[in-house]
Design a protein around this motif. Structure first.
Motif, PDB file in Angstrom:
ATOM      1  N   ILE A  67       0.912  -1.308   0.153  1.00  0.00           N
ATOM      2  CA  ILE A  67      -0.151  -0.145  -0.120  1.00  0.00           C
ATOM      3  C   ILE A  67       0.860   1.242   0.021  1.00  0.00           C
ATOM      4  CG2 ILE A  67      -1.683   1.283   1.108  1.00  0.00           C
ATOM      5  CD1 ILE A  67      -2.880  -1.173   0.052  1.00  0.00           C
ATOM      6  N   TRP A  68       2.072   1.247   0.880  1.00  0.00           N
ATOM      7  CA  TRP A  68       2.924   2.268   1.026  1.00  0.00           C
ATOM      8  C   TRP A  68       3.600   2.488  -0.576  1.00  0.00           C
ATOM      9  CZ3 TRP A  68       7.863   2.771   0.021  1.00  0.00           C
ATOM     10  CH2 TRP A  68       8.682   3.925   0.448  1.00  0.00           C
ATOM     11  N   LEU A  69       3.987   1.514  -1.127  1.00  0.00           N
ATOM     12  CA  LEU A  69       4.788   1.584  -2.340  1.00  0.00           C
ATOM     13  C   LEU A  69       3.559   2.114  -3.511  1.00  0.00           C
ATOM     14  CD1 LEU A  69       7.185   1.212  -4.269  1.00  0.00           C
ATOM     15  CD2 LEU A  69       6.579  -1.213  -4.129  1.00  0.00           C
ATOM     16  N   ALA A  70       2.566   1.599  -3.450  1.00  0.00           N
ATOM     17  CA  ALA A  70       1.510   2.043  -4.300  1.00  0.00           C
ATOM     18  C   ALA A  70       1.055   3.671  -4.358  1.00  0.00           C
ATOM     19  CB  ALA A  70       0.186   1.168  -4.274  1.00  0.00           C
ATOM     20  N   ALA A  71       1.003   4.149  -2.954  1.00  0.00           N
ATOM     21  CA  ALA A  71       0.736   5.301  -2.904  1.00  0.00           C
ATOM     22  C   ALA A  71       1.829   6.300  -3.381  1.00  0.00           C
ATOM     23  CB  ALA A  71       0.644   5.652  -1.213  1.00  0.00           C
ATOM     24  N   LEU A  72       3.158   5.767  -3.011  1.00  0.00           N
ATOM     25  CA  LEU A  72       4.515   6.607  -3.533  1.00  0.00           C
ATOM     26  C   LEU A  72       4.518   6.469  -5.143  1.00  0.00           C
ATOM     27  CD1 LEU A  72       7.101   7.956  -2.798  1.00  0.00           C
ATOM     28  CD2 LEU A  72       8.072   5.628  -2.915  1.00  0.00           C
ATOM     29  N   ALA A 107      10.020  15.413  -4.271  1.00  0.00           N
ATOM     30  CA  ALA A 107       8.619  16.006  -3.859  1.00  0.00           C
ATOM     31  C   ALA A 107       7.827  14.818  -3.320  1.00  0.00           C
ATOM     32  CB  ALA A 107       8.082  16.590  -4.977  1.00  0.00           C
ATOM     33  N   ALA A 108       7.744  13.745  -4.204  1.00  0.00           N
ATOM     34  CA  ALA A 108       6.991  12.619  -3.896  1.00  0.00           C
ATOM     35  C   ALA A 108       7.278  11.899  -2.318  1.00  0.00           C
ATOM     36  CB  ALA A 108       6.946  11.559  -4.833  1.00  0.00           C
ATOM     37  N   LEU A 109       8.232  11.572  -1.918  1.00  0.00           N
ATOM     38  CA  LEU A 109       8.649  11.170  -0.629  1.00  0.00           C
ATOM     39  C   LEU A 109       8.182  11.836   0.483  1.00  0.00           C
ATOM     40  CD1 LEU A 109      12.414   9.998  -1.166  1.00  0.00           C
ATOM     41  CD2 LEU A 109      10.142   8.571  -0.660  1.00  0.00           C
ATOM     42  N   ALA A 115       0.969  11.433   3.697  1.00  0.00           N
ATOM     43  CA  ALA A 115      -0.505  10.938   3.230  1.00  0.00           C
ATOM     44  C   ALA A 115      -0.603   9.677   4.119  1.00  0.00           C
ATOM     45  CB  ALA A 115      -0.588  10.612   2.081  1.00  0.00           C
ATOM     46  N   MET A 116       0.679   9.036   4.717  1.00  0.00           N
ATOM     47  CA  MET A 116       0.274   7.796   5.195  1.00  0.00           C
ATOM     48  C   MET A 116      -0.310   8.020   6.750  1.00  0.00           C
ATOM     49  SD  MET A 116       1.700   5.528   3.465  1.00  0.00           S
ATOM     50  CE  MET A 116       0.746   6.460   2.180  1.00  0.00           C
ATOM     51  N   ARG A 117       0.001   9.012   7.425  1.00  0.00           N
ATOM     52  CA  ARG A 117      -0.824   9.159   8.716  1.00  0.00           C
ATOM     53  C   ARG A 117      -2.288   8.955   8.506  1.00  0.00           C
ATOM     54  NH1 ARG A 117       1.049  10.418  13.709  1.00  0.00           N
ATOM     55  NH2 ARG A 117       2.988  11.184  12.688  1.00  0.00           N
ATOM     56  N   PRO A 118      -3.104   9.834   7.834  1.00  0.00           N
ATOM     57  CA  PRO A 118      -4.340   9.633   7.718  1.00  0.00           C
ATOM     58  C   PRO A 118      -4.706   8.500   7.007  1.00  0.00           C
ATOM     59  CG  PRO A 118      -3.599  11.539   6.225  1.00  0.00           C
ATOM     60  CD  PRO A 118      -2.603  11.055   7.112  1.00  0.00           C
ATOM     61  N   LEU A 119      -4.009   7.740   6.210  1.00  0.00           N
ATOM     62  CA  LEU A 119      -4.465   6.612   5.539  1.00  0.00           C
ATOM     63  C   LEU A 119      -4.412   5.299   6.483  1.00  0.00           C
ATOM     64  CD1 LEU A 119      -5.049   5.070   2.941  1.00  0.00           C
ATOM     65  CD2 LEU A 119      -2.538   4.926   2.600  1.00  0.00           C
ATOM     66  N   ALA A 120      -3.440   5.664   7.208  1.00  0.00           N
ATOM     67  CA  ALA A 120      -3.204   4.640   8.418  1.00  0.00           C
ATOM     68  C   ALA A 120      -4.572   4.580   9.456  1.00  0.00           C
ATOM     69  CB  ALA A 120      -1.967   4.713   9.286  1.00  0.00           C
ATOM     70  N   ALA A 121      -5.021   5.878   9.676  1.00  0.00           N
ATOM     71  CA  ALA A 121      -5.853   5.964  10.447  1.00  0.00           C
ATOM     72  C   ALA A 121      -7.271   5.406   9.968  1.00  0.00           C
ATOM     73  CB  ALA A 121      -6.284   7.661  10.756  1.00  0.00           C
ATOM     74  N   VAL A 122      -7.430   5.322   9.030  1.00  0.00           N
ATOM     75  CA  VAL A 122      -8.773   4.735   8.190  1.00  0.00           C
ATOM     76  C   VAL A 122      -8.699   3.461   8.031  1.00  0.00           C
ATOM     77  CG1 VAL A 122      -9.506   7.054   7.507  1.00  0.00           C
ATOM     78  CG2 VAL A 122      -8.158   5.743   5.873  1.00  0.00           C
ATOM     79  N   MET A 123      -7.322   2.831   7.569  1.00  0.00           N
ATOM     80  CA  MET A 123      -7.248   1.464   7.384  1.00  0.00           C
ATOM     81  C   MET A 123      -7.672   0.523   8.639  1.00  0.00           C
ATOM     82  SD  MET A 123      -4.076   0.927   4.868  1.00  0.00           S
ATOM     83  CE  MET A 123      -4.501  -0.522   4.601  1.00  0.00           C
ATOM     84  N   PRO A 124      -8.384  -0.781   8.140  1.00  0.00           N
ATOM     85  CA  PRO A 124      -8.606  -1.696   9.433  1.00  0.00           C
ATOM     86  C   PRO A 124      -7.319  -2.175   9.719  1.00  0.00           C
ATOM     87  CG  PRO A 124      -9.143  -2.569   7.089  1.00  0.00           C
ATOM     88  CD  PRO A 124      -8.948  -1.044   6.743  1.00  0.00           C
ATOM     89  N   LYS A 125      -7.357  -2.296  10.914  1.00  0.00           N
ATOM     90  CA  LYS A 125      -5.915  -2.937  11.684  1.00  0.00           C
ATOM     91  C   LYS A 125      -6.084  -4.420  11.789  1.00  0.00           C
ATOM     92  CE  LYS A 125      -4.257   1.146  12.617  1.00  0.00           C
ATOM     93  NZ  LYS A 125      -5.370   1.831  12.048  1.00  0.00           N
ATOM     94  N   ASP A 126      -5.048  -5.263  11.363  1.00  0.00           N
ATOM     95  CA  ASP A 126      -4.887  -6.689  11.437  1.00  0.00           C
ATOM     96  C   ASP A 126      -5.029  -6.994  12.909  1.00  0.00           C
ATOM     97  OD1 ASP A 126      -5.228  -6.875   8.862  1.00  0.00           O
ATOM     98  OD2 ASP A 126      -2.918  -6.760   8.534  1.00  0.00           O
TER      99      ASP A 126
END
Length: 209
Positions: A67-72, A107-109, A115-126
């Motif tokens: 997911i991180w790689l796809a977003a990057l 710029a992308a890094l 973007a990872m912090r809000p994305l992690a907040a909404v993703m279901p946790k395993d």
């Protein structure tokens, strides 16, 4: 501006890789890759202050690696194409593919990390409630079907610490006993897949219903 132009080739490649990742997600292959590429440190090893800081800076570990790689990749391609379009409209010419790759990557890094912090907040946790068989010892079980005798186990239902039901094969701990359907037993030991239980009215426990 076309993605097929030479100066946009790095961003076209990024989008193609993104498509491959999406295919891996759909086919389920990504789960095997995730298991082999987790960022958790091995037992007894620490990444150290610099490694932890770099991981946090990049946003690694907040979401699954793919997911991180796809977003990057998406951020890199979007920044690159938009940047080349703006430069072409303002200056009349885009950057070369090499310089565009460096600028878009730089710029992308940080953008991807933000973007990872809000994305992690909404993703279901395993979460896992898997337990080992030995964790069922010293827990109550109820004989479900049949009569358990020495050498002839019966099926029992056991509720684990998480409230999940397990069905195990149980023989009486006292070989002279029989455990019948509906009897409540305490699982006291295990040999392989077979548990041995004691009825609550057994003198081994000294308990009464």
């Amino acid at each position: 501006m076309s993605l097929l132009e030479p100066h946009n080739l790095p961003f076209l490649i990024a989008l193609c890789v993104l498509g491959v990742i999406a295919l891996l997600q759909v086919t389920g292959v990504s789960e095997a890759i995730e298991g082999a590429t987790e960022f958790d440190s091995p037992d007894g090893l620490e990444m150290g202050g610099l490694g932890d800081a770099l991981t946090a800076l990049l946003g690694l570990g907040r979401v699954p690696l793919l997911i991180w790689l796809a977003a990057l990749l998406f951020t890199f391609a979007a920044v690159g194409v938009i940047g080349q379009t703006l430069l072409t409209s303002i200056l009349g010419t885009p950057l070369s593919a090499g310089w565009a790759t460096l600028a878009a990557g730089a710029a992308a890094l940080p953008l991807n990390s933000l973007a990872m912090r809000p994305l992690a907040a909404v993703m279901p946790k395993d979460e896992t409630t898997a337990i080992g068989l030995d964790e069922l010892l010293r827990r109550d079980g109820t004989i479900q079907i049949g009569t358990a005798r020495a050498g002839s186990p019966a099926r029992a239902k056991v509720i684990d610490i998480h409230g999940q039901a397990h069905f195990v094969m149980v023989e009486p701990h006292d070989q002279a006993q029989e455990l019948r359907a509906g009897d409540t037993v305490l699982l006291v030991r295990r040999e392989g897949q077979t548990f041995y239980g004691v009825h609550y009215e057994s003198p081994h426990l000294g308990l009464e219903h």
